[in-house]
Scaffold this motif. Structure first.
Motif, PDB file in Angstrom:
ATOM      1  N   ASP A   1       1.242   0.949   0.258  1.00  0.00           N
ATOM      2  CA  ASP A   1       1.608   1.585  -1.007  1.00  0.00           C
ATOM      3  C   ASP A   1       0.520   2.561  -1.440  1.00  0.00           C
ATOM      4  O   ASP A   1      -0.689   2.285  -1.330  1.00  0.00           O
ATOM      5  N   ARG A   2       0.977   3.703  -1.919  1.00  0.00           N
ATOM      6  CA  ARG A   2       0.031   4.710  -2.378  1.00  0.00           C
ATOM      7  C   ARG A   2      -0.573   4.281  -3.708  1.00  0.00           C
ATOM      8  O   ARG A   2       0.090   3.615  -4.526  1.00  0.00           O
TER       9      ARG A   2
ATOM     10  N   GLU B   1       4.017   3.022  12.425  1.00  0.00           N
ATOM     11  CA  GLU B   1       4.216   4.026  11.395  1.00  0.00           C
ATOM     12  C   GLU B   1       4.206   3.433   9.979  1.00  0.00           C
ATOM     13  O   GLU B   1       4.611   4.105   9.025  1.00  0.00           O
ATOM     14  N   TYR B   2       3.802   2.198   9.845  1.00  0.00           N
ATOM     15  CA  TYR B   2       3.768   1.569   8.526  1.00  0.00           C
ATOM     16  C   TYR B   2       2.661   2.177   7.681  1.00  0.00           C
ATOM     17  O   TYR B   2       1.536   2.399   8.158  1.00  0.00           O
ATOM     18  N   ARG B   3       2.972   2.450   6.441  1.00  0.00           N
ATOM     19  CA  ARG B   3       1.991   2.983   5.499  1.00  0.00           C
ATOM     20  C   ARG B   3       1.955   2.082   4.267  1.00  0.00           C
ATOM     21  O   ARG B   3       3.003   1.747   3.716  1.00  0.00           O
TER      22      ARG B   3
END
Length: 237
Positions: A169-170, A165-167
């Motif tokens: 940086d936007r 579930e790691y995302r």
């Protein structure tokens, strides 16, 4: 060079000789007033403290020369055992050795000795290990077998994988959905978005006015118990 007593015996300097400069400094000093100036009167204690320190009656000055006459009693005096023991010079330690002379005589056996290979190896200066350049080809040494790594070391050498579930940086600029642009805030959100209103100091409000509910309030037994001071802090009248 003057002694300590002579320097202390000198009178204090007159600090009123030079007038103190002020913010409004003039080219010439103002004329002194006569008859209207305040006369300073010192107390007997201040006059006593202002006097220089007197020498002790039994004080004797420095001797005129380093050679002086010795009395006959001092010449005939016999020192005690304690004084003779303290007068003896300190004996050096048993393991003490005097400094070797700069020009020491070297034996013939030392001059004709031949160092061993180990001493020659230790006498060489230490060399810094330098890494070969990256484009340099290192020839393989025959007879060496590749080292086998255990399964546990291989497991520890593998890099840690990211969480499912790691995302990341936007980015700074990202597209906004159309539904987010068309959404309407509820009344509760609008209420929370309003800044908190504070009473200005210029309003006609008495900060020391007590409300009627506070005047009619009755404290509980627990509050009365906590309001009583500790027994060790009470004063007996």
């Amino acid at each position: 060079m003057t002694s300590r007593i002579e320097r202390l015996a000198k009178p204090k300097p007159n600090l009123l000789k030079h007038p103190e400069r002020s913010v409004y400094w003039l080219d010439e000093l103002p004329p002194r007033r006569r008859g209207t100036a305040t006369a300073f009167v010192t107390t007997p204690r201040l006059s006593q403290l202002a006097q220089g320190k007197r020498l002790h009656p039994s004080f004797q000055g420095s001797r005129p020369s380093p050679v002086w006459r010795v009395t006959a009693a001092a010449l005939r005096a016999s020192p005690s055992e304690r004084v003779c023991h303290l007068a003896m010079p300190r004996v050096p330690a048993k393991a003490w050795q005097p400094d070797r002379p700069l020009l020491a005589r070297v034996r013939r056996a030392v001059l004709t000795t031949v160092p061993s290979l180990r001493i020659c190896q230790l006498s060489q200066p230490k060399r810094l290990a330098t890494l070969p350049p990256p484009n340099m080809h290192i020839p393989s040494v025959g007879g060496l077998q590749p080292t086998r790594v255990s399964s546990h070391i291989s497991l520890l050498a593998t890099p840690k994988s990211l969480h499912p579930e790691y995302r990341p940086d936007r980015p700074v600029l990202w597209p906004v959905m159309v539904s987010a642009l068309r959404v309407m805030p509820s009344e509760r959100v609008q209420t929370l978005a309003q800044p908190k209103q504070t009473m200005a100091l210029c309003d006609k409000r008495d900060p020391y006015r007590i409300s009627r509910a506070a005047l009619q309030a009755v404290a509980s037994p627990r509050i009365e118990e906590l309001s009583i001071p500790l027994p060790r802090k009470r004063r007996q009248k």
